[in-house]
Motif scaffolding. Sequence first.
Motif, mmCIF file in Angstrom:
data_model
loop_
_atom_site.group_PDB
_atom_site.id
_atom_site.type_symbol
_atom_site.label_atom_id
_atom_site.label_comp_id
_atom_site.label_asym_id
_atom_site.label_seq_id
_atom_site.Cartn_x
_atom_site.Cartn_y
_atom_site.Cartn_z
ATOM 1 N N PHE A 79 0.641 -1.669 0.120
ATOM 2 C CA PHE A 79 0.245 0.100 -0.175
ATOM 3 C C PHE A 79 0.247 1.572 0.195
ATOM 4 O O PHE A 79 0.388 2.217 -0.328
ATOM 5 C CB PHE A 79 -1.319 -0.208 1.494
ATOM 6 C CG PHE A 79 -1.677 -0.884 0.726
ATOM 7 C CD1 PHE A 79 -2.909 -1.140 0.467
ATOM 8 C CD2 PHE A 79 -2.227 -1.904 2.314
ATOM 9 C CE1 PHE A 79 -4.082 -2.438 0.087
ATOM 10 C CE2 PHE A 79 -2.961 -3.126 2.485
ATOM 11 C CZ PHE A 79 -3.783 -3.314 1.085
ATOM 12 N N ASP A 80 2.147 1.233 0.300
ATOM 13 C CA ASP A 80 2.974 2.598 0.073
ATOM 14 C C ASP A 80 3.927 2.755 -0.577
ATOM 15 O O ASP A 80 4.825 3.233 -0.842
ATOM 16 C CB ASP A 80 3.710 2.173 1.891
ATOM 17 C CG ASP A 80 3.014 2.448 2.672
ATOM 18 O OD1 ASP A 80 2.052 3.436 2.504
ATOM 19 O OD2 ASP A 80 3.476 2.921 4.125
ATOM 20 N N TYR A 100 -6.807 0.414 -4.468
ATOM 21 C CA TYR A 100 -7.261 1.500 -4.040
ATOM 22 C C TYR A 100 -8.104 1.657 -2.646
ATOM 23 O O TYR A 100 -7.657 2.803 -1.866
ATOM 24 C CB TYR A 100 -7.383 2.384 -4.933
ATOM 25 C CG TYR A 100 -5.855 3.528 -5.948
ATOM 26 C CD1 TYR A 100 -4.531 4.414 -5.130
ATOM 27 C CD2 TYR A 100 -6.634 2.732 -6.556
ATOM 28 C CE1 TYR A 100 -4.108 4.182 -5.950
ATOM 29 C CE2 TYR A 100 -5.339 3.189 -7.719
ATOM 30 C CZ TYR A 100 -3.730 3.876 -6.771
ATOM 31 O OH TYR A 100 -2.468 4.221 -7.440
ATOM 32 N N LYS A 103 -6.631 0.228 0.709
ATOM 33 C CA LYS A 103 -5.515 1.006 1.116
ATOM 34 C C LYS A 103 -6.243 1.380 1.639
ATOM 35 O O LYS A 103 -5.373 2.172 2.645
ATOM 36 C CB LYS A 103 -4.556 1.763 0.071
ATOM 37 C CG LYS A 103 -3.050 2.634 0.575
ATOM 38 C CD LYS A 103 -3.285 3.690 -1.069
ATOM 39 C CE LYS A 103 -2.119 4.919 -0.371
ATOM 40 N NZ LYS A 103 -1.244 4.542 0.716
ATOM 41 N N TYR A 106 -6.956 0.252 5.290
ATOM 42 C CA TYR A 106 -5.815 0.189 5.711
ATOM 43 C C TYR A 106 -5.318 1.485 6.507
ATOM 44 O O TYR A 106 -4.599 1.738 7.651
ATOM 45 C CB TYR A 106 -4.269 -0.167 4.721
ATOM 46 C CG TYR A 106 -2.965 -0.475 4.723
ATOM 47 C CD1 TYR A 106 -2.678 -1.504 6.228
ATOM 48 C CD2 TYR A 106 -1.997 0.219 4.801
ATOM 49 C CE1 TYR A 106 -1.057 -1.454 6.243
ATOM 50 C CE2 TYR A 106 -0.493 0.386 5.002
ATOM 51 C CZ TYR A 106 -0.431 -0.911 5.886
ATOM 52 O OH TYR A 106 0.975 -0.973 6.329
ATOM 53 N N ASP A 107 -5.065 2.759 5.097
ATOM 54 C CA ASP A 107 -4.299 4.203 5.909
ATOM 55 C C ASP A 107 -5.080 4.174 7.088
ATOM 56 O O ASP A 107 -4.989 5.409 8.663
ATOM 57 C CB ASP A 107 -4.484 4.977 4.771
ATOM 58 C CG ASP A 107 -3.496 4.456 3.717
ATOM 59 O OD1 ASP A 107 -2.652 4.035 4.352
ATOM 60 O OD2 ASP A 107 -3.472 5.528 3.127
ATOM 61 N N ARG A 110 -4.652 1.755 10.182
ATOM 62 C CA ARG A 110 -2.662 1.157 9.967
ATOM 63 C C ARG A 110 -2.296 0.337 10.849
ATOM 64 O O ARG A 110 -2.145 -0.733 11.614
ATOM 65 C CB ARG A 110 -1.928 1.885 9.299
ATOM 66 C CG ARG A 110 -0.738 1.591 8.825
ATOM 67 C CD ARG A 110 0.592 2.555 8.117
ATOM 68 N NE ARG A 110 1.300 1.851 7.874
ATOM 69 C CZ ARG A 110 2.161 2.156 7.387
ATOM 70 N NH1 ARG A 110 1.387 3.095 5.941
ATOM 71 N NH2 ARG A 110 3.623 1.999 6.535
#
Length: 166
Positions: A79-80, A100, A103, A106-107, A110
């Motif tokens: 993801f990064d 996306y 992500k 996730y973000d 996290r």
Amino acid sequence: MIELTDAALQKAAGEGMDEFIQVFTDKYKEVIGDKLTAETMALLTGEQHSLLAYQIFRDEIMVGGFCQLIQNGYGAYIFDNPFAKVMRLWGAEEFSKLLYQAKKIYDAHREELEKERTEDEFMAMYEQYEDFDKLEEDFFEMEEQVTSIVASYVDEHLDLFAEIIN
């Protein structure tokens, strides 16, 4: 440059798309000592990392989903990095959109997702992060097509992924 034999590629291609990709990624893992660190990252090109990321993503999601992928330490790698963008550029647009969406989850979570856990705490994550369920189901449905797109891209751009020797 990573070297692969034409014979190994031909054999793998005859066995299927998964095996074709695996020939490359097995070699990449060998080169980096199966460890993604600051030192080993420099041993592979961007294209090679993208292919390795796909293999890791596919393997982890098919067995244990996003929670396992992240708990096994691959969240940042997937993801990064520009993995989702690369998948779109390689022709896997729907897969890129899925990445996306994942992500965003996730973000938003996290720190909690990456926290060390006991086995019981890990299993509880599947209930806690049900937002991933639909994305996992969507990937299961598209996996064969995405693998085909990725394998075709690699086949059409072999020199970006390895030097093929006889």
